[in-house]
Design an enzyme around this catalytic site. Structure first.
Site, PDB file in Angstrom:
ATOM      1  CE  LYS A  13      -1.986  -0.736   3.982  1.00 40.65           C
ATOM      2  NZ  LYS A  13      -1.351  -1.989   4.426  1.00 40.65           N
ATOM      3  NE  ARG A 167       2.543  -4.876  11.437  1.00 38.99           N
ATOM      4  CZ  ARG A 167       3.459  -4.633  10.499  1.00 38.99           C
ATOM      5  NH1 ARG A 167       4.624  -5.242  10.528  1.00 38.99           N
ATOM      6  NH2 ARG A 167       3.198  -3.782   9.540  1.00 38.99           N
TER       7      ARG A 167
HETATM    8  P1  AMP Z   1       1.480   0.749   9.207  1.00 41.33           P
HETATM    9  O1  AMP Z   1       2.693   1.584   8.976  1.00 41.33           O
HETATM   10  O2  AMP Z   1       0.306   1.204   8.391  1.00 41.33           O
HETATM   11  O3  AMP Z   1       1.757  -0.724   9.067  1.00 41.33           O
HETATM   12  O4  AMP Z   1       1.050   0.978  10.748  1.00 41.33           O
HETATM   13  C1  AMP Z   1       1.926   0.630  11.791  1.00 41.33           C
HETATM   14  C2  AMP Z   1       1.163   0.500  13.089  1.00 41.33           C
HETATM   15  O5  AMP Z   1       0.545   1.767  13.401  1.00 41.33           O
HETATM   16  C3  AMP Z   1       0.003  -0.481  13.077  1.00 41.33           C
HETATM   17  O6  AMP Z   1       0.411  -1.806  13.337  1.00 41.33           O
HETATM   18  C4  AMP Z   1      -0.879   0.077  14.184  1.00 41.33           C
HETATM   19  O7  AMP Z   1      -0.343  -0.231  15.454  1.00 41.33           O
HETATM   20  C5  AMP Z   1      -0.730   1.575  13.977  1.00 41.33           C
HETATM   21  N1  AMP Z   1      -1.738   2.111  13.040  1.00 41.33           N
HETATM   22  C6  AMP Z   1      -1.532   2.671  11.816  1.00 41.33           C
HETATM   23  N2  AMP Z   1      -2.689   3.058  11.255  1.00 41.33           N
HETATM   24  C7  AMP Z   1      -3.652   2.725  12.135  1.00 41.33           C
HETATM   25  C8  AMP Z   1      -5.067   2.851  12.137  1.00 41.33           C
HETATM   26  N3  AMP Z   1      -5.731   3.390  11.092  1.00 41.33           N
HETATM   27  N4  AMP Z   1      -5.743   2.406  13.242  1.00 41.33           N
HETATM   28  C9  AMP Z   1      -5.112   1.864  14.300  1.00 41.33           C
HETATM   29  N5  AMP Z   1      -3.781   1.695  14.351  1.00 41.33           N
HETATM   30  C10 AMP Z   1      -3.056   2.131  13.289  1.00 41.33           C
END
Ligand code: AMP
Length: 210
Positions: A13, A167
């Site tokens: 993404k 995750r």
């Molecule tokens: P990502 O970089 O999108 O993989 O996000 C890393 C971490 O940030 C995730 O594993 C969640 O702990 C937190 N996170 C990011 N976006 C969200 C969201 N929309 N809602 C809840 N937690 C989020």
């Protein structure tokens, strides 16, 4: 054009959002990057989020929704944006609607779990600007140094194998229901993630334009 990129962690993404936002001239908004920045800066939101992020759990809706709301109110979002990693729960999707945000399309990037695990183990991110790299598929020009801003490129704590499984489980349980949610609204387009980044970009752009 307001777009949502949906998909498991490591589906691509962020990489596709960076490419597509350049082409469309709209910003890519990653709640993960904003939260990592908040953790780095020790803000109240960052302090509240850190432990959950390190474990691979979701950060509470009110914190993420607050951060997102402030970000999309900024000037550069006037002509649209790509949301990468938001919404991650049906409650967050409903919050977007309550804010009056009209989404044009939801692009799901679909990649099987076996590939996700291999991809995440090679993923590296820039500590400075959050740009994402992969040791094999998208290496930095100079080892360990970000091409864009020159800061150090590191492995995310939550990309370690033990956290990746949790995750993926969180994704299946909390985020995957959004596919049905947006499909019912006729907004969902699914792109099969390819091995080559450029091939996925072509499919993603076709899905956005089609
Ligand atoms: P990502 O970089 O999108 O993989 O996000 C890393 C971490 O940030 C995730 O594993 C969640 O702990 C937190 N996170 C990011 N976006 C969200 C969201 N929309 N809602 C809840 N937690 C989020």
């Amino acid at each position: 054009m307001n777009l949502i990129f949906l998909g498991a962690p490591g589906a691509g993404k962020g990489t596709q959002a960076e490419i597509v936002c350049d082409k469309l001239g709209i910003p890519a908004i990653s709640t993960g990057n904003m939260l990592r920045e908040a953790v780095k800066n020790g803000t109240p939101a960052g302090l509240a989020a850190k432990e959950r992020m390190d474990k691979g759990d979701l950060v509470p809706d009110d914190i993420v929704i607050g951060i997102l709301k402030d970000r999309i109110a900024q000037d550069d979002c006037k002509n649209g944006f790509i949301l990468d990693g938001f919404p991650r729960t049906v409650e967050q999707a409903e919050a977007l609607e309550k804010m009056g945000v009209k989404i044009d399309k939801v692009i799901e990037i679909s990649v099987p779990d076996e590939k996700i695990i291999a991809r995440l183990s090679g993923r590296r991110v820039c500590e400075g600007c959050g740009a994402s790299y992969h040791m094999e598929y998208k290496p930095t020009k100079t080892e360990g140094i970000c091409d864009s801003c020159g800061a150090k490129v590191v492995q995310r704590v939550d990309d370690k194998p033990e956290t990746v499984l949790s995750r993926l489980e969180t994704y299946r349980e909390k985020t995957a229901p959004l596919k049905g949610y947006y499909e019912n609204k006729g907004m969902l387009k699914t792109v099969i993630g390819q091995d080559e980044i450029a091939d996925t970009s072509k499919l993603t752009l076709a899905a956005i334009e089609g």
